[in-house]
Design a protein around this motif. Structure first.
Motif, PDB file in Angstrom:
ATOM      1  N   ALA A   1    -134.651  52.031  -0.579  1.00  0.00           N
ATOM      2  CA  ALA A   1    -135.739  51.821   0.381  1.00  0.00           C
ATOM      3  C   ALA A   1    -136.852  51.002  -0.261  1.00  0.00           C
ATOM      4  O   ALA A   1    -137.383  50.059   0.348  1.00  0.00           O
ATOM      5  N   ASP A   2    -137.206  51.328  -1.501  1.00  0.00           N
ATOM      6  CA  ASP A   2    -138.248  50.585  -2.207  1.00  0.00           C
ATOM      7  C   ASP A   2    -137.825  49.136  -2.442  1.00  0.00           C
ATOM      8  O   ASP A   2    -138.609  48.198  -2.236  1.00  0.00           O
ATOM      9  N   ALA A   3    -136.588  48.937  -2.879  1.00  0.00           N
ATOM     10  CA  ALA A   3    -136.100  47.581  -3.156  1.00  0.00           C
ATOM     11  C   ALA A   3    -136.064  46.742  -1.880  1.00  0.00           C
ATOM     12  O   ALA A   3    -136.453  45.564  -1.888  1.00  0.00           O
ATOM     13  N   LEU A   4    -135.608  47.342  -0.781  1.00  0.00           N
ATOM     14  CA  LEU A   4    -135.555  46.614   0.491  1.00  0.00           C
ATOM     15  C   LEU A   4    -136.949  46.248   0.981  1.00  0.00           C
ATOM     16  O   LEU A   4    -137.172  45.137   1.475  1.00  0.00           O
ATOM     17  N   ASN A   5    -137.889  47.168   0.842  1.00  0.00           N
ATOM     18  CA  ASN A   5    -139.272  46.882   1.252  1.00  0.00           C
ATOM     19  C   ASN A   5    -139.848  45.728   0.438  1.00  0.00           C
ATOM     20  O   ASN A   5    -140.534  44.857   0.975  1.00  0.00           O
TER      21      ASN A   5
ATOM     22  N   ALA B   1    -132.241  60.269  -4.708  1.00  0.00           N
ATOM     23  CA  ALA B   1    -132.887  59.300  -5.602  1.00  0.00           C
ATOM     24  C   ALA B   1    -132.481  57.872  -5.261  1.00  0.00           C
ATOM     25  O   ALA B   1    -133.334  56.970  -5.201  1.00  0.00           O
ATOM     26  N   ASN B   2    -131.198  57.652  -4.999  1.00  0.00           N
ATOM     27  CA  ASN B   2    -130.736  56.299  -4.682  1.00  0.00           C
ATOM     28  C   ASN B   2    -131.213  55.822  -3.312  1.00  0.00           C
ATOM     29  O   ASN B   2    -131.466  54.626  -3.126  1.00  0.00           O
ATOM     30  N   THR B   3    -131.355  56.738  -2.372  1.00  0.00           N
ATOM     31  CA  THR B   3    -131.918  56.369  -1.072  1.00  0.00           C
ATOM     32  C   THR B   3    -133.333  55.854  -1.256  1.00  0.00           C
ATOM     33  O   THR B   3    -133.720  54.818  -0.688  1.00  0.00           O
ATOM     34  N   ASN B   4    -134.118  56.548  -2.073  1.00  0.00           N
ATOM     35  CA  ASN B   4    -135.488  56.118  -2.336  1.00  0.00           C
ATOM     36  C   ASN B   4    -135.535  54.780  -3.067  1.00  0.00           C
ATOM     37  O   ASN B   4    -136.340  53.901  -2.735  1.00  0.00           O
ATOM     38  N   LYS B   5    -134.673  54.599  -4.054  1.00  0.00           N
ATOM     39  CA  LYS B   5    -134.645  53.330  -4.801  1.00  0.00           C
ATOM     40  C   LYS B   5    -134.299  52.169  -3.879  1.00  0.00           C
ATOM     41  O   LYS B   5    -134.915  51.094  -3.952  1.00  0.00           O
TER      42      LYS B   5
ATOM     43  N   MET C   1    -142.912  56.718   2.722  1.00  0.00           N
ATOM     44  CA  MET C   1    -142.952  58.005   2.063  1.00  0.00           C
ATOM     45  C   MET C   1    -141.550  58.334   1.539  1.00  0.00           C
ATOM     46  O   MET C   1    -140.556  58.154   2.244  1.00  0.00           O
ATOM     47  N   ALA C   2    -141.480  58.803   0.317  1.00  0.00           N
ATOM     48  CA  ALA C   2    -140.196  59.066  -0.340  1.00  0.00           C
ATOM     49  C   ALA C   2    -139.528  60.317   0.231  1.00  0.00           C
ATOM     50  O   ALA C   2    -140.186  61.265   0.649  1.00  0.00           O
ATOM     51  N   TYR C   3    -138.187  60.274   0.243  1.00  0.00           N
ATOM     52  CA  TYR C   3    -137.414  61.458   0.600  1.00  0.00           C
ATOM     53  C   TYR C   3    -137.432  62.414  -0.586  1.00  0.00           C
ATOM     54  O   TYR C   3    -137.435  61.986  -1.741  1.00  0.00           O
ATOM     55  N   GLU C   4    -137.438  63.704  -0.300  1.00  0.00           N
ATOM     56  CA  GLU C   4    -137.451  64.712  -1.360  1.00  0.00           C
ATOM     57  C   GLU C   4    -136.185  65.546  -1.288  1.00  0.00           C
ATOM     58  O   GLU C   4    -135.769  65.964  -0.205  1.00  0.00           O
ATOM     59  N   ALA C   5    -135.589  65.792  -2.449  1.00  0.00           N
ATOM     60  CA  ALA C   5    -134.401  66.640  -2.512  1.00  0.00           C
ATOM     61  C   ALA C   5    -134.784  68.074  -2.173  1.00  0.00           C
ATOM     62  O   ALA C   5    -135.802  68.582  -2.645  1.00  0.00           O
ATOM     63  N   ARG C   6    -133.982  68.709  -1.378  1.00  0.00           N
ATOM     64  CA  ARG C   6    -134.208  70.108  -1.009  1.00  0.00           C
ATOM     65  C   ARG C   6    -133.531  71.012  -2.029  1.00  0.00           C
ATOM     66  O   ARG C   6    -132.578  70.619  -2.697  1.00  0.00           O
ATOM     67  N   ASN C   7    -134.043  72.221  -2.120  1.00  0.00           N
ATOM     68  CA  ASN C   7    -133.501  73.194  -3.073  1.00  0.00           C
ATOM     69  C   ASN C   7    -132.540  74.129  -2.337  1.00  0.00           C
ATOM     70  O   ASN C   7    -132.923  74.796  -1.378  1.00  0.00           O
ATOM     71  N   TYR C   8    -131.310  74.157  -2.820  1.00  0.00           N
ATOM     72  CA  TYR C   8    -130.291  75.009  -2.197  1.00  0.00           C
ATOM     73  C   TYR C   8    -129.768  76.077  -3.158  1.00  0.00           C
ATOM     74  O   TYR C   8    -128.669  76.593  -2.979  1.00  0.00           O
ATOM     75  N   GLU C   9    -130.581  76.432  -4.142  1.00  0.00           N
ATOM     76  CA  GLU C   9    -130.144  77.405  -5.142  1.00  0.00           C
ATOM     77  C   GLU C   9    -129.859  78.773  -4.540  1.00  0.00           C
ATOM     78  O   GLU C   9    -129.162  79.578  -5.162  1.00  0.00           O
ATOM     79  N   GLN C  10    -130.342  79.039  -3.335  1.00  0.00           N
ATOM     80  CA  GLN C  10    -130.039  80.312  -2.679  1.00  0.00           C
ATOM     81  C   GLN C  10    -128.541  80.454  -2.413  1.00  0.00           C
ATOM     82  O   GLN C  10    -128.051  81.552  -2.163  1.00  0.00           O
TER      83      GLN C  10
ATOM     84  N   PHE D   1    -128.020  57.019   2.216  1.00  0.00           N
ATOM     85  CA  PHE D   1    -128.744  57.859   3.172  1.00  0.00           C
ATOM     86  C   PHE D   1    -127.819  58.902   3.781  1.00  0.00           C
ATOM     87  O   PHE D   1    -128.153  60.091   3.850  1.00  0.00           O
ATOM     88  N   ASN D   2    -126.652  58.478   4.243  1.00  0.00           N
ATOM     89  CA  ASN D   2    -125.727  59.429   4.857  1.00  0.00           C
ATOM     90  C   ASN D   2    -125.203  60.428   3.832  1.00  0.00           C
ATOM     91  O   ASN D   2    -124.968  61.593   4.170  1.00  0.00           O
ATOM     92  N   GLY D   3    -125.014  59.982   2.587  1.00  0.00           N
ATOM     93  CA  GLY D   3    -124.632  60.921   1.538  1.00  0.00           C
ATOM     94  C   GLY D   3    -125.687  62.000   1.352  1.00  0.00           C
ATOM     95  O   GLY D   3    -125.375  63.175   1.156  1.00  0.00           O
ATOM     96  N   MET D   4    -126.944  61.608   1.424  1.00  0.00           N
ATOM     97  CA  MET D   4    -128.056  62.564   1.333  1.00  0.00           C
ATOM     98  C   MET D   4    -128.049  63.504   2.534  1.00  0.00           C
ATOM     99  O   MET D   4    -128.024  64.727   2.405  1.00  0.00           O
ATOM    100  N   ARG D   5    -128.063  62.929   3.721  1.00  0.00           N
ATOM    101  CA  ARG D   5    -128.236  63.735   4.934  1.00  0.00           C
ATOM    102  C   ARG D   5    -127.028  64.629   5.220  1.00  0.00           C
ATOM    103  O   ARG D   5    -127.193  65.797   5.605  1.00  0.00           O
ATOM    104  N   LEU D   6    -125.808  64.132   5.017  1.00  0.00           N
ATOM    105  CA  LEU D   6    -124.628  64.973   5.256  1.00  0.00           C
ATOM    106  C   LEU D   6    -124.602  66.168   4.316  1.00  0.00           C
ATOM    107  O   LEU D   6    -124.218  67.276   4.717  1.00  0.00           O
ATOM    108  N   HIS D   7    -125.028  65.972   3.070  1.00  0.00           N
ATOM    109  CA  HIS D   7    -125.101  67.113   2.157  1.00  0.00           C
ATOM    110  C   HIS D   7    -126.143  68.127   2.634  1.00  0.00           C
ATOM    111  O   HIS D   7    -125.944  69.342   2.510  1.00  0.00           O
ATOM    112  N   GLU D   8    -127.242  67.659   3.188  1.00  0.00           N
ATOM    113  CA  GLU D   8    -128.257  68.582   3.703  1.00  0.00           C
ATOM    114  C   GLU D   8    -127.719  69.386   4.880  1.00  0.00           C
ATOM    115  O   GLU D   8    -127.971  70.603   4.986  1.00  0.00           O
TER     116      GLU D   8
END
Length: 200
Positions: A40-44, A34-38, A1-10, A68-75
């Motif tokens: 993950a797909d390529a590795l699979n 987006a790159n985490t998903n790409k 299942m793909a990771y989804e970007a969260r909305n932080y416009e608040q 992945f860490n770039g994604m998660r640390l920003h979250e």
């Protein structure tokens, strides 16, 4: 299942961090998702194709940790900020734990800010070590180096240049002060309360 970007416009309109800076930062974060998903797909696909022993697979696997860490640390980072900030209650369990582990809350704050002011790009993370039940501040460089094994991230500050240069140029200390005005201490306290107990 793909990771989804969260909305932080608040967070747009947060004091000390301009909307252009924040919008650029959100776009950067979305790229990590987006790159985490790409990857993950390529590795699979490479795994299905029997290419797990190839140098290409190894390089993509290493790159996955960066994205992945770039994604998660920003979250974590965006998730521990709020417009107007909210103060840490000096009677709270979190305040008491910071004071106990660092000698005082002021000592913790000086150490966290001092870590953020170090030369280089990276992140500052207030970790809870659930094994020793002790807090410490750590420097994370390049997203994927410097993480404390088993540590629970409680408060994260981005100190890559993209987090502040549009607004502050090279004045990182001014950015750190602005960041502190926007900390959502209730989110930090919730992370601490939800931290698992661990043994080794």
């Amino acid at each position: 299942m793909a990771y989804e970007a969260r909305n932080y416009e608040q967070l747009l309109g947060i004091e000390g961090l301009s909307d252009p800076l924040m919008k650029n930062h959100f776009t950067l974060y979305q790229g990590y998702v987006a790159n985490t998903n790409k990857l993950a797909d390529a590795l699979n696909q490479m795994l299905k194709d029997g290419k797990a022993a190839t140098p290409e697979y190894a390089e993509l696997k290493r790159r996955f940790g960066w994205e992945f860490n770039g994604m998660r640390l920003h979250e974590y980072y965006f998730g521990n900020m709020v417009k107007g900030g909210n103060s840490l209650d000096s009677g709270s369990e979190l305040y008491g734990k910071l004071a106990a582990d660092f000698g005082s809350y002021d000592n913790w704050q000086k150490d966290f800010k001092g870590t953020g002011a170090m030369r280089g790009i990276g992140w500052v993370v207030l970790y809870l070590d659930p094994v020793a039940n002790r807090m410490c501040n750590a420097w994370i460089g390049e997203h994927d180096t410097g993480h404390l094994a088993g540590g629970v991230p409680l408060l994260i500050m981005d100190v890559f240049e993209h987090a502040f240069m549009i607004d502050y140029g090279l004045k990182r200390a001014d950015y750190i002060e602005a960041f502190f005005k926007g900390i959502d201490w209730s989110a930090v306290a919730q992370r601490c309360a939800n931290a698992p107990k661990a043994t080794v």
